[in-house]
Design a protein around this motif. Structure first.
Motif, short mmCIF file in Angstrom:
data_model
loop_
_atom_site.label_atom_id
_atom_site.label_comp_id
_atom_site.label_asym_id
_atom_site.label_seq_id
_atom_site.Cartn_x
_atom_site.Cartn_y
_atom_site.Cartn_z
N ALA A 33 0.83 -1.21 0.00
CA ALA A 33 0.00 0.00 0.00
C ALA A 33 0.86 1.25 0.00
N SER A 34 1.97 1.21 0.74
CA SER A 34 2.87 2.36 0.78
C SER A 34 3.46 2.64 -0.60
N PHE A 35 3.92 1.58 -1.28
CA PHE A 35 4.45 1.74 -2.63
C PHE A 35 3.39 2.29 -3.58
N GLN A 36 2.18 1.74 -3.46
CA GLN A 36 1.11 2.16 -4.37
C GLN A 36 0.72 3.61 -4.13
N CYS A 37 0.57 4.01 -2.87
CA CYS A 37 0.19 5.39 -2.56
C CYS A 37 1.26 6.37 -3.05
N LEU A 38 2.52 5.98 -2.91
CA LEU A 38 3.60 6.82 -3.40
C LEU A 38 3.48 7.01 -4.91
N ARG A 39 3.30 5.92 -5.63
CA ARG A 39 3.22 5.99 -7.09
C ARG A 39 1.99 6.78 -7.55
N LEU A 40 0.85 6.52 -6.96
CA LEU A 40 -0.37 7.20 -7.38
C LEU A 40 -0.29 8.70 -7.11
N THR A 41 0.25 9.07 -5.95
CA THR A 41 0.32 10.49 -5.60
C THR A 41 1.32 11.23 -6.47
N LEU A 42 2.53 10.68 -6.61
CA LEU A 42 3.52 11.37 -7.44
C LEU A 42 3.11 11.37 -8.91
N GLY A 43 2.43 10.29 -9.35
CA GLY A 43 1.91 10.29 -10.71
C GLY A 43 0.90 11.40 -10.91
N GLU A 44 0.04 11.59 -9.92
CA GLU A 44 -0.95 12.68 -9.97
C GLU A 44 -0.26 14.04 -10.02
N VAL A 45 0.74 14.24 -9.16
CA VAL A 45 1.44 15.52 -9.08
C VAL A 45 2.20 15.82 -10.37
N LEU A 46 2.84 14.79 -10.93
CA LEU A 46 3.68 14.98 -12.11
C LEU A 46 2.93 14.81 -13.43
N GLY A 47 1.67 14.35 -13.36
CA GLY A 47 0.92 14.08 -14.57
C GLY A 47 1.52 12.93 -15.35
N ALA A 48 1.94 11.89 -14.63
CA ALA A 48 2.62 10.75 -15.25
C ALA A 48 1.89 9.46 -14.91
N ASP A 49 2.14 8.43 -15.71
CA ASP A 49 1.62 7.10 -15.43
C ASP A 49 2.30 6.57 -14.17
N PRO A 50 1.54 6.27 -13.11
CA PRO A 50 2.17 5.82 -11.85
C PRO A 50 3.09 4.62 -12.02
N SER A 51 2.72 3.70 -12.89
CA SER A 51 3.53 2.49 -13.05
C SER A 51 4.83 2.76 -13.80
N SER A 52 4.92 3.92 -14.45
CA SER A 52 6.13 4.23 -15.23
C SER A 52 7.20 4.93 -14.41
N LEU A 53 6.87 5.36 -13.20
CA LEU A 53 7.84 6.10 -12.38
C LEU A 53 9.00 5.20 -11.99
N CYS A 54 10.20 5.74 -12.08
CA CYS A 54 11.41 4.98 -11.72
C CYS A 54 12.09 5.67 -10.54
N PHE A 55 12.56 4.86 -9.62
CA PHE A 55 13.23 5.37 -8.43
C PHE A 55 14.64 4.80 -8.35
N ARG A 56 15.50 5.52 -7.67
CA ARG A 56 16.84 5.01 -7.37
C ARG A 56 17.17 5.34 -5.93
N ILE A 57 18.14 4.64 -5.39
CA ILE A 57 18.54 4.84 -4.00
C ILE A 57 19.87 5.58 -3.98
N GLU A 58 19.91 6.71 -3.29
CA GLU A 58 21.14 7.46 -3.16
C GLU A 58 22.11 6.75 -2.23
N ALA A 59 23.35 7.22 -2.20
CA ALA A 59 24.38 6.61 -1.35
C ALA A 59 23.98 6.65 0.12
N THR A 60 23.17 7.64 0.49
CA THR A 60 22.70 7.75 1.87
C THR A 60 21.59 6.76 2.20
#
Length: 220
Positions: free
Chosen positions: A45-72
């Motif tokens: 649910a946490s992953f899904q809510c993140l994708r749906l919200t950022l997709g809404e904010v960015l006007g992007a397909d939620p499933s297309s969002l890509c993430f990476r992990i910084e050195a921190t």
């Protein structure tokens, strides 16, 4: 000081109807590693809510969002352009996002606000102020101090590599005057030449929880 724009959203993770098709293969694998159905539900649910919200904010397909992990260890959008941070405690999730580096934390009230735990969390002046509080106020105050410090440490990308007791956030013994006023209580912190500002007092914080967001303040 110029106001800092950011947004927050709270989620009931236990009530989310999860569509695993929205999640990446790596996210589904991480969900599968959780030990119980409840924990798997909350992680998905946490992953899904993140994708749906950022997709809404960015006007992007939620499933297309890509993430990476910084050195921190901090997750970021691979495409950049928007900063975010996620926190959850029990079935409550919190997502904060904005144009600058930030950290967010939501916590259920600490069940046993002992003196030894306070010594681990609070700087000496804070500890003395906390000990001077009536016993009935110590639980909420210690929880608020912890959320402020966790949000700050997440914002600067240090995690708990910096002991919470080595930073001061001040004023945590006061409850926000009213809900819906993120600037009701605020604090500042400086780290390696960068200035950070923290906020609390948001609409939507569930009963029995405290939440805080810390965001880079820039110069001035």
């Amino acid at each position: 000081m110029v106001p800092i724009a950011f947004s927050v959203r709270f989620f009931d993770l236990d009530a989310v109807l999860v569509d695993e098709a929205l999640l990446s293969a790596e996210e589904r694998e991480r969900v599968g590693r959780k030990a119980t159905p409840v924990l798997r539900q909350r992680q998905a649910a946490s992953f899904q809510c993140l994708r749906l919200t950022l997709g809404e904010v960015l006007g992007a397909d939620p499933s297309s969002l890509c993430f990476r992990i910084e050195a921190t260890g901090k997750p970021v959008l691979a495409c950049g352009g928007l900063h975010f941070n996620v926190s959850h405690s029990g079935g409550v999730g919190l997502l904060a996002w904005g144009p600058r580096e930030l950290g967010a934390d939501v916590e259920a009230l600490i069940a046993r606000p002992s003196d030894s735990l306070a010594e681990e969390i609070l700087a000496l002046p804070e500890l003395e102020a906390w000990r001077a509080l009536p016993t009935t106020l110590r639980q909420a105050a210690l929880t608020r101090a912890w959320t402020r410090k966790e949000a700050t440490l997440k914002a600067i990308g240090s995690g708990l590599r910096i002991p919470p007791r080595t930073i001061e956030v001040g004023g945590f013994w006061h409850e926000p005057d009213a809900p819906g006023a993120p600037t009701t209580l605020r604090w500042t912190h400086e780290h390696e030449g960068r200035r950070w500002q923290g906020f609390e007092g948001f609409n939507g914080v569930p009963e029995g929880y405290r939440a805080a967001v810390c965001i880079e303040a820039g110069g001035g």
